[in-house]
Motif scaffolding. Structure first.
Motif, mmCIF file in Angstrom:
data_model
loop_
_atom_site.group_PDB
_atom_site.id
_atom_site.type_symbol
_atom_site.label_atom_id
_atom_site.label_comp_id
_atom_site.label_asym_id
_atom_site.label_seq_id
_atom_site.Cartn_x
_atom_site.Cartn_y
_atom_site.Cartn_z
ATOM 1 N N ALA A 152 8.937 12.017 12.192
ATOM 2 C CA ALA A 152 7.987 13.000 12.703
ATOM 3 C C ALA A 152 6.605 12.787 12.096
ATOM 4 C CB ALA A 152 8.487 14.407 12.378
ATOM 5 N N ASP A 153 5.576 13.124 12.883
ATOM 6 C CA ASP A 153 4.216 13.082 12.355
ATOM 7 C C ASP A 153 4.088 14.060 11.190
ATOM 8 O OD1 ASP A 153 3.511 11.230 14.228
ATOM 9 O OD2 ASP A 153 2.304 12.591 15.461
ATOM 10 N N GLY A 154 3.145 13.797 10.307
ATOM 11 C CA GLY A 154 2.937 14.681 9.166
ATOM 12 C C GLY A 154 2.468 13.901 7.950
ATOM 13 N N ARG A 155 2.496 14.576 6.820
ATOM 14 C CA ARG A 155 2.022 13.948 5.579
ATOM 15 C C ARG A 155 3.194 13.345 4.806
ATOM 16 N NH1 ARG A 155 -2.921 15.493 1.782
ATOM 17 N NH2 ARG A 155 -3.824 14.340 3.520
ATOM 18 N N TYR A 156 3.004 12.103 4.399
ATOM 19 C CA TYR A 156 3.966 11.382 3.573
ATOM 20 C C TYR A 156 3.226 10.874 2.331
ATOM 21 C CZ TYR A 156 6.982 11.452 7.721
ATOM 22 O OH TYR A 156 7.753 11.852 8.790
ATOM 23 N N THR A 157 3.989 10.355 1.400
ATOM 24 C CA THR A 157 3.389 9.743 0.217
ATOM 25 C C THR A 157 3.914 8.311 0.097
ATOM 26 O OG1 THR A 157 5.147 10.507 -1.271
ATOM 27 C CG2 THR A 157 3.213 11.935 -1.010
ATOM 28 N N PHE A 158 3.197 7.501 -0.681
ATOM 29 C CA PHE A 158 3.668 6.131 -0.884
ATOM 30 C C PHE A 158 3.304 5.640 -2.276
ATOM 31 C CE2 PHE A 158 -0.684 5.518 0.226
ATOM 32 C CZ PHE A 158 -1.083 4.259 -0.179
ATOM 33 N N GLU A 159 4.052 4.672 -2.728
ATOM 34 C CA GLU A 159 3.806 4.042 -4.020
ATOM 35 C C GLU A 159 3.879 2.536 -3.851
ATOM 36 O OE1 GLU A 159 8.289 4.464 -5.879
ATOM 37 O OE2 GLU A 159 7.014 6.267 -5.742
ATOM 38 N N VAL A 160 3.191 1.826 -4.688
ATOM 39 C CA VAL A 160 3.151 0.363 -4.559
ATOM 40 C C VAL A 160 3.639 -0.294 -5.838
ATOM 41 C CG1 VAL A 160 1.248 0.436 -2.915
ATOM 42 C CG2 VAL A 160 0.752 0.242 -5.339
ATOM 43 N N GLY A 161 4.175 -1.480 -5.676
ATOM 44 C CA GLY A 161 4.624 -2.273 -6.813
ATOM 45 C C GLY A 161 4.286 -3.728 -6.564
ATOM 46 N N ALA A 162 3.942 -4.459 -7.615
ATOM 47 C CA ALA A 162 3.579 -5.868 -7.449
ATOM 48 C C ALA A 162 3.933 -6.656 -8.702
ATOM 49 C CB ALA A 162 2.077 -5.995 -7.163
ATOM 50 N N THR A 163 4.388 -7.871 -8.482
ATOM 51 C CA THR A 163 4.711 -8.781 -9.591
ATOM 52 C C THR A 163 4.193 -10.170 -9.260
ATOM 53 O OG1 THR A 163 6.892 -9.251 -8.643
ATOM 54 C CG2 THR A 163 6.775 -7.516 -10.317
ATOM 55 N N ASN A 164 3.968 -10.934 -10.300
ATOM 56 C CA ASN A 164 3.582 -12.334 -10.143
ATOM 57 C C ASN A 164 4.545 -13.170 -10.983
ATOM 58 O OD1 ASN A 164 2.249 -14.663 -9.474
ATOM 59 N ND2 ASN A 164 0.525 -14.339 -10.847
ATOM 60 N N ASN A 165 5.560 -13.726 -10.306
ATOM 61 C CA ASN A 165 6.614 -14.473 -11.005
ATOM 62 C C ASN A 165 7.222 -13.636 -12.128
ATOM 63 O OD1 ASN A 165 6.208 -16.780 -9.376
ATOM 64 N ND2 ASN A 165 4.501 -17.425 -10.690
ATOM 65 N N ASP A 166 7.659 -12.429 -11.773
ATOM 66 C CA ASP A 166 8.324 -11.474 -12.665
ATOM 67 C C ASP A 166 7.385 -10.751 -13.627
ATOM 68 O OD1 ASP A 166 10.804 -12.069 -11.524
ATOM 69 O OD2 ASP A 166 11.141 -13.731 -12.913
ATOM 70 N N ALA A 167 6.123 -11.142 -13.684
ATOM 71 C CA ALA A 167 5.152 -10.426 -14.524
ATOM 72 C C ALA A 167 4.512 -9.321 -13.681
ATOM 73 C CB ALA A 167 4.086 -11.380 -15.042
ATOM 74 N N LYS A 168 4.456 -8.099 -14.230
ATOM 75 C CA LYS A 168 3.925 -6.971 -13.482
ATOM 76 C C LYS A 168 2.431 -7.118 -13.238
ATOM 77 C CE LYS A 168 3.778 -1.909 -13.421
ATOM 78 N NZ LYS A 168 4.147 -0.658 -14.152
ATOM 79 N N VAL A 169 2.003 -6.803 -12.013
ATOM 80 C CA VAL A 169 0.595 -6.834 -11.635
ATOM 81 C C VAL A 169 0.139 -5.396 -11.357
ATOM 82 C CG1 VAL A 169 -1.076 -7.589 -9.894
ATOM 83 C CG2 VAL A 169 0.731 -9.149 -10.651
ATOM 84 N N THR A 170 -1.008 -5.020 -11.893
ATOM 85 C CA THR A 170 -1.531 -3.676 -11.659
ATOM 86 C C THR A 170 -1.866 -3.501 -10.176
ATOM 87 O OG1 THR A 170 -2.463 -3.558 -13.884
ATOM 88 C CG2 THR A 170 -3.343 -2.028 -12.254
ATOM 89 N N ALA A 171 -1.222 -2.505 -9.564
ATOM 90 C CA ALA A 171 -1.414 -2.241 -8.138
ATOM 91 C C ALA A 171 -1.751 -0.768 -7.945
ATOM 92 C CB ALA A 171 -0.166 -2.611 -7.347
ATOM 93 N N THR A 172 -2.782 -0.494 -7.154
ATOM 94 C CA THR A 172 -3.231 0.872 -6.911
ATOM 95 C C THR A 172 -3.047 1.238 -5.447
ATOM 96 O OG1 THR A 172 -4.909 0.647 -8.641
ATOM 97 C CG2 THR A 172 -5.188 2.459 -7.086
ATOM 98 N N ALA A 173 -2.443 2.398 -5.200
ATOM 99 C CA ALA A 173 -2.297 2.892 -3.830
ATOM 100 C C ALA A 173 -3.657 3.381 -3.329
ATOM 101 C CB ALA A 173 -1.277 4.021 -3.791
#
Length: 208
Positions: A152-173
Motif C-alpha cells: 500500500a502507498d504510505g510512509r516507509y523507512t529504509f536503512e543501508v549497508g555497504a562493505t568493500n571486501n568484508d570491510a565496512k563502508v560508511t553509508a548514509t540513507a
C-alpha cells in the motif's frame, strides 16, 4: 552645495581617522618643549592608525562580500523550487507505487544493500545494488514486496549497508523531498522541503 562631506555622512574609518588626528594634534600642541615627541613615536602612532583603518576597511569589505554571497545563494536556492533533492534521512513516501530515495557512500563498495521496512518495522523488501562507487546514488522503488506483491502507498523507512571486501563502508540513507519555498534568516538561506522540514543548502546531497 559646497561639496564638503558632512559629519553624519562620514564612514567609520573616516571618523576613526578624525579622532586620531585630533588627539595627535592636541598631544603635539601640549607636548613638553624640553621633551618633544620624537619621530619614532609619531611613526608608531600613525602605524596604529593604519592598522585600525585597515581592519575597519577589511570588515566593510567582508560585510559587502557576505551580502553578495548570500544574494547569490538566494538566487541559486530560488531556482531549486519545485525540484527534488536528496538529503540525509531514512523515510520513503510511496505514492502510486513509486518512490525515490538514495544512498551516499564515503568510499567505493563491492556490496551495497537497502532494506525497506513498514511502519511496524517489518522488512518489506531488500534491494541488492552490487558494487557501487563513492558518492551519492539515487534509487527508485516500485512498491513491490519481497514476494512480488504490491504494498500500500504510505510512509516507509529504509536503512543501508555497504562493505568493500568484508570491510565496512560508511553509508548514509538519503531521503527525497520537493523544495516548496525558500527563506532567509540571520544564519543564511533555507530550503523548505516537503516532508523534510527546513534544510541548509549544504544539507543537499543531490538535486534531481
Amino acid at each position: 552645495m559646497n561639496g564638503k562631506t558632512s559629519a553624519s555622512s562620514k564612514t567609520d574609518v573616516e571618523e576613526t581617522q578624525d579622532r586620531f588626528l585630533k588627539l595627535l594634534v592636541t598631544q603635539m600642541k601640549n607636548q613638553d618643549p624640553m621633551n618633544p615627541l620624537d619621530n619614532a613615536q609619531v611613526t608608531s602612532q600613525f602605524a596604529q592608525l593604519s592598522t585600525v583603518s585597515g581592519i575597519n576597511k577589511l570588515n566593510d569589505t567582508m560585510a559587502s562580500m557576505m551580502a553578495g554571497y548570500q544574494a547569490n545563494q538566494t538566487l541559486q536556492a530560488v531556482s531549486m523550487i519545485g525540484h527534488g533533492v536528496l538529503s540525509a534521512g531514512s523515510n520513503i513516501d510511496l505514492v502510486k507505487s513509486s518512490a525515490l530515495m538514495g544512498v551516499e557512500l564515503a568510499d567505493s563498495a563491492t556490496k551495497v544493500s537497502v532494506t525497506i521496512r513498514d511502519a511496524s518495522g517489518k522488512e518489506v523488501r531488500k534491494l541488492e545494488l552490487g558494487a557501487q562507487k563513492a558518492g551519492s546514488l539515487p534509487l527508485t522503488w516500485d512498491g513491490k514486496a519481497e514476494d512480488g506483491s504490491t504494498v500500500a502507498d504510505g510512509r516507509y523507512t529504509f536503512e543501508v549497508g555497504a562493505t568493500n571486501n568484508d570491510a565496512k563502508v560508511t553509508a548514509t540513507a538519503l531521503q527525497f523531498g520537493l523544495v516548496d519555498t525558500v527563506s532567509t534568516d540571520a544564519k543564511g538561506v533555507k530550503l523548505n522541503v516537503n516532508g523534510m522540514g527546513t534544510l541548509n543548502l549544504a544539507d543537499v546531497r543531490q538535486i534531481l
